[in-house]
Structures are given as structure tokens and as C-alpha cells.
Design a protein around this motif. Sequence first.
Motif, mmCIF file in Angstrom:
data_model
loop_
_atom_site.group_PDB
_atom_site.id
_atom_site.type_symbol
_atom_site.label_atom_id
_atom_site.label_comp_id
_atom_site.label_asym_id
_atom_site.label_seq_id
_atom_site.Cartn_x
_atom_site.Cartn_y
_atom_site.Cartn_z
ATOM 1 N N THR A 167 -2.394 10.271 3.414
ATOM 2 C CA THR A 167 -3.433 10.234 2.386
ATOM 3 C C THR A 167 -3.500 8.851 1.754
ATOM 4 O OG1 THR A 167 -2.986 12.563 1.838
ATOM 5 C CG2 THR A 167 -4.223 11.277 0.222
ATOM 6 N N GLU A 168 -4.709 8.392 1.525
ATOM 7 C CA GLU A 168 -4.896 7.203 0.704
ATOM 8 C C GLU A 168 -5.124 7.690 -0.718
ATOM 9 O OE1 GLU A 168 -7.751 3.249 0.128
ATOM 10 O OE2 GLU A 168 -8.279 4.776 1.617
ATOM 11 N N SER A 169 -4.166 7.472 -1.589
ATOM 12 C CA SER A 169 -4.253 7.966 -2.955
ATOM 13 C C SER A 169 -5.383 7.296 -3.719
ATOM 14 C CB SER A 169 -2.928 7.730 -3.682
ATOM 15 O OG SER A 169 -2.698 6.324 -3.822
ATOM 16 N N ASP A 170 -5.765 7.907 -4.828
ATOM 17 C CA ASP A 170 -6.786 7.299 -5.681
ATOM 18 C C ASP A 170 -6.314 5.938 -6.194
ATOM 19 O OD1 ASP A 170 -8.512 9.413 -5.347
ATOM 20 O OD2 ASP A 170 -7.860 10.461 -7.155
ATOM 21 N N LEU A 171 -4.990 5.829 -6.458
ATOM 22 C CA LEU A 171 -4.452 4.535 -6.884
ATOM 23 C C LEU A 171 -4.658 3.475 -5.823
ATOM 24 C CD1 LEU A 171 -1.022 5.298 -8.644
ATOM 25 C CD2 LEU A 171 -3.033 4.243 -9.676
ATOM 26 N N ALA A 172 -4.407 3.859 -4.576
ATOM 27 C CA ALA A 172 -4.527 2.902 -3.465
ATOM 28 C C ALA A 172 -5.982 2.502 -3.225
ATOM 29 C CB ALA A 172 -3.933 3.488 -2.182
ATOM 30 N N LYS A 173 -6.904 3.398 -3.460
ATOM 31 C CA LYS A 173 -8.325 3.098 -3.255
ATOM 32 C C LYS A 173 -8.784 1.967 -4.151
ATOM 33 C CE LYS A 173 -9.549 7.734 -1.641
ATOM 34 N NZ LYS A 173 -10.222 9.010 -1.965
ATOM 35 N N GLY A 174 -8.148 1.819 -5.295
ATOM 36 C CA GLY A 174 -8.544 0.740 -6.207
ATOM 37 C C GLY A 174 -7.690 -0.513 -6.082
ATOM 38 N N TYR A 175 -6.791 -0.498 -5.111
ATOM 39 C CA TYR A 175 -5.835 -1.615 -4.982
ATOM 40 C C TYR A 175 -6.261 -2.606 -3.911
ATOM 41 C CZ TYR A 175 -1.602 -4.129 -3.564
ATOM 42 O OH TYR A 175 -0.708 -5.109 -3.231
ATOM 43 N N SER A 176 -6.050 -3.881 -4.201
ATOM 44 C CA SER A 176 -6.168 -4.928 -3.198
ATOM 45 C C SER A 176 -5.000 -5.878 -3.397
ATOM 46 C CB SER A 176 -7.489 -5.694 -3.327
ATOM 47 O OG SER A 176 -7.623 -6.270 -4.606
ATOM 48 N N ALA A 182 1.926 7.193 -6.642
ATOM 49 C CA ALA A 182 0.978 8.303 -6.807
ATOM 50 C C ALA A 182 1.661 9.641 -6.503
ATOM 51 C CB ALA A 182 -0.226 8.097 -5.898
ATOM 52 N N PHE A 183 2.492 9.670 -5.462
ATOM 53 C CA PHE A 183 3.225 10.896 -5.110
ATOM 54 C C PHE A 183 4.199 11.284 -6.213
ATOM 55 C CE2 PHE A 183 7.333 12.388 -3.363
ATOM 56 C CZ PHE A 183 6.957 13.677 -2.984
ATOM 57 N N LEU A 184 4.930 10.317 -6.753
ATOM 58 C CA LEU A 184 5.906 10.608 -7.799
ATOM 59 C C LEU A 184 5.240 11.166 -9.060
ATOM 60 C CD1 LEU A 184 8.217 7.469 -7.448
ATOM 61 C CD2 LEU A 184 8.798 9.818 -6.815
ATOM 62 N N THR A 185 4.085 10.641 -9.408
ATOM 63 C CA THR A 185 3.393 11.130 -10.608
ATOM 64 C C THR A 185 2.767 12.504 -10.374
ATOM 65 O OG1 THR A 185 1.364 9.935 -10.003
ATOM 66 C CG2 THR A 185 2.927 8.803 -11.446
ATOM 67 N N LYS A 186 2.365 12.758 -9.155
ATOM 68 C CA LYS A 186 1.706 14.033 -8.844
ATOM 69 C C LYS A 186 2.702 15.152 -8.576
ATOM 70 C CE LYS A 186 -0.049 14.530 -4.768
ATOM 71 N NZ LYS A 186 -0.923 14.395 -3.562
ATOM 72 N N ALA A 187 3.769 14.835 -7.846
ATOM 73 C CA ALA A 187 4.659 15.896 -7.366
ATOM 74 C C ALA A 187 6.042 15.909 -8.001
ATOM 75 C CB ALA A 187 4.807 15.770 -5.846
ATOM 76 N N LYS A 188 6.434 14.832 -8.667
ATOM 77 C CA LYS A 188 7.795 14.763 -9.183
ATOM 78 C C LYS A 188 7.880 14.591 -10.699
ATOM 79 C CE LYS A 188 9.856 15.568 -5.428
ATOM 80 N NZ LYS A 188 10.761 16.736 -5.320
ATOM 81 N N GLY A 189 6.798 14.826 -11.374
ATOM 82 C CA GLY A 189 6.820 14.861 -12.824
ATOM 83 C C GLY A 189 6.951 13.523 -13.521
ATOM 84 N N ILE A 190 6.776 12.426 -12.806
ATOM 85 C CA ILE A 190 6.834 11.113 -13.451
ATOM 86 C C ILE A 190 5.541 10.913 -14.237
ATOM 87 C CG2 ILE A 190 7.100 8.639 -13.090
ATOM 88 C CD1 ILE A 190 9.536 10.390 -12.301
ATOM 89 N N LYS A 191 5.677 10.515 -15.490
ATOM 90 C CA LYS A 191 4.500 10.432 -16.366
ATOM 91 C C LYS A 191 4.468 9.122 -17.140
ATOM 92 C CE LYS A 191 6.870 12.959 -20.066
ATOM 93 N NZ LYS A 191 8.185 12.853 -19.418
ATOM 94 N N SER A 192 3.339 8.873 -17.749
ATOM 95 C CA SER A 192 3.145 7.654 -18.522
ATOM 96 C C SER A 192 4.238 7.517 -19.573
ATOM 97 C CB SER A 192 1.772 7.679 -19.200
ATOM 98 O OG SER A 192 1.574 6.508 -19.964
ATOM 99 N N GLY A 193 4.800 6.315 -19.669
ATOM 100 C CA GLY A 193 5.882 6.056 -20.610
ATOM 101 C C GLY A 193 7.254 6.074 -19.960
ATOM 102 N N VAL A 241 0.840 -1.208 0.000
ATOM 103 C CA VAL A 241 0.000 0.000 0.000
ATOM 104 C C VAL A 241 0.874 1.256 0.000
ATOM 105 C CG1 VAL A 241 -1.669 1.333 1.344
ATOM 106 C CG2 VAL A 241 -1.964 -1.140 1.087
ATOM 107 N N ASP A 242 1.934 1.255 0.810
ATOM 108 C CA ASP A 242 2.845 2.400 0.823
ATOM 109 C C ASP A 242 3.455 2.647 -0.552
ATOM 110 O OD1 ASP A 242 2.555 3.234 3.445
ATOM 111 O OD2 ASP A 242 4.229 2.032 4.202
#
Length: 427
Positions: A413-422, A179-190, A172-173
Motif C-alpha cells: 500500500t502507498e499510504s496517504d502520508l507517502a502520497k504527499g511525500y517527495s 503510517a502503519f505504526l500510527t494506524k495499527a500500533k497506537g502511536i499518536k501525536s505527541g 518511502v518505506d
Amino acid sequence: MSPTQVPIRRGPLKRAAAAAVMVVLAASAAGCSGKASGGSSSGGIKTGPGVTKDKITLAALTDLTGPYAVLGKSVTQAQKLYYDQLNNAGGVCGRKIDLVVRDHGYDVQKALAAYSELAPRSAAIPQVIGSPITMALRPRLENDHLLTLPQAWAHTLLGSKYVQVTGTTYDVDMVNAVAFLTKAKGIKSGDKIGHLRLEGDYGQSALAGVRYAAGKAGLTVVEQQVKATDADMTAQAGAFKKAGVKAILVSVSPKQAASLVGVSAAMGLNVPFAASNSAFAQQLLATPVGPIMQKNYYVVTAAAPFSADIKGLKKLAGEYQMAYKGQPLDSAVLSGYTTAAVVGEALKKACANKDLTRDGIVAAHRSTRSFDLGLGGAPEDFSQWTAPAGRASYITRPDKTALGGTVMVEQATESDLAKGYSAPSGG
């Protein structure tokens, strides 16, 4: 009548009958000592192994000489602090708490031997460092009905009534980290991201979260695995640089993390790092890699940093620094104190229920639906054991000037990614 009072006359049949009487009498006397999950009565309170008329014995299987020695020391000292406070307040059911500590050095065989020594005389185990060690002990913990709190957060440890994983799990972490890296550190698809992980349940659990989140975010994962005894991360950093990763996720020991950060900087691999809670220790800030870690190293954890403006944390910090002057005040202190308190609260409830047997302690613990010491983080529900007790992660950053060595970057925070994870079935 005691066995010495049984009249023994000559003749094989008479001797056999007398021996049988002695066995029955001895068995009756032994029955008063109680069984692992049952027990005798003392002052109207049922008791079991580890509980006498004036003492409750708990066991801690820690790492004081292996790869997690710096964390093991802090966890153990914090647990001693909690039980000293509890004893000074009168103990539990008029009994003092005795925490017996054994160092396994992160060696499974040493841990098994220590368990064999301590388990028969322990009421619960508030500390076991290491996912592989906890997994090796699990069949015995379940057979012995021993409430156990690992200092380990692999999702594979979930599912046992007797093993309580606190806070978030590694997977989960890592989902929240991506989620943090994509939101705050510019990591993007690809993009490509690296993941350095320890072999075994710790690394595999973290990897499950990394793969899930990367798949959802359109990222490619470059994986590197190491053993607990590996010290030099040069080859792994070289592989990440060659692959052109834009960020690196870290799920190893603190010393291994320090090696990775140091050699990456020397190679010119200047990317953000997002680490599992077990991949950082405040002591690293006093080493040559300390300044580098303060720039772009982030720790993803269920625990609030001591530098946060939380009254309970400030109180604990003062108490710990008073008890252990000059000792680092790191996240392991908070983890150790919290897990000690989880067992302490279970003992208090079991006392109120007049049942200090092992099953009574477990039942008392599992009746807790909202555990909160006021030290940050959301209240935890211990009534179920098949899912993490929490799913929200703090993002923290090392800071040598901060109380506890880290500062908050993002609230839990529970990210949106984490909300869909099991977690994947089967571990």
C-alpha cells in the motif's frame, strides 16, 4: 597488408614513414574491437565490451564476508539460478550468460578495485551491494555507460540513466512504516519514536522519510546513528529507553537489528519495531532473538513474502530450493532473482534491436514501461529514473514456520502520508 609486410629501408625519414604506417595499420585493427559505448558487428548485431560471439559477461560486486554477507549469498545464488535458467533456454542472441562474482566485504576500496578488474569486460552489472559503494562507483558507471542494479535503495541513488533502483526507496518505506505504526500500533501525536540508522546514504535516506512522516504525524524522533562495524547496540537501546520511545524504526544491518531487539528486550523496552528491508534476514530466526522478533518486529518492503499466495513466488521457491537445498529462502532471494531478470530482459530487448553495445542495453532497458515477473508488487516503470519505480510497501512479520520466514501483515500500500511525500532535493 600486416605490419610485418611493410618494407623498412634504411634512413631516418624512411624509418619514420614506415613506423607511421605501422601505427595506422595497428589503429585500424584495434578499431574493430569496439569502444565502451560503441562496438563492432557480429552476425548483424552490434556488440560492445563484455559481448563476444558466444558469451555475454556480467559482473556482480557483492558482500560475502561483511555485514550483509547473509543477504549477499542469497542474492548471488538467486542471480546464478536465473542466468542458469536463461542459459538452459538458449541464452541471449545465441550467447551464454557468464556472471562473474567478486566479494567486496562492504569495503568501498575493495569494491572500486573489483570494478576496475571486471568493468572493462562486462556488458552490465546486475548486482552492487551497498548504497555507499554504489555512490562511489557512480561517476565511473556513468562514464562507462554500464547498466547497473544496486542491492540498495537510497533515494540519493536516483537520477542516473545507468543506475536502476528497483521497487521502493528507503525513505518511502519509512513513511509507510510510520503510517502503519500510527494506524495499527497506537502511536499518536505527541509520542516519541526512535530511529536507529546506519551512517551513510542508507541511513540518511531512511531518516529523510522518518523525519517527514513524524512531522506530519506530530511525533518526535529520537535519532541514533551507528557505523557498519558497530556490533553492540546496548547504548542505542539505552538511549531509546531513557527517552521513552513508543516505537523504534530500524535502518541498519541484520546483525545490528538483532542486537537492538535483544538488548531492548533485556532492558524491558517492549515496543514495536518497523524495519527497512535491509534490516532483516531469515537466518536471525534461528538465533536467541528469533522468538522476540516474531512478536513485534515488522519489515517494510516492496517485496511480497514467499509465504503469500502468489503462483509465481511458489514456483520460484521450489526452483531455488531445488538448486540450493537447505539454504534459507529469504527476501534477498526474490530481490536477487528480480534484478537478474531486469538485466536479462534488457539483454533480450537489445538483442531484438540488434544492438548489444552498452548504450544499446541501456536504451532497451529504459524502453520498459511495465516490468512485472508475476512475483508480487505493482508493475515497474523503468523509462524514468528520477523517482522510485514503486511507492507501495508490504508490511511483513517474521515467522519461523512460514515459507521464507515472513508472513504478510498488510498488502502493498502507498499510504496517504507517502502520497504527499517527495524526496528532499540534494539527497
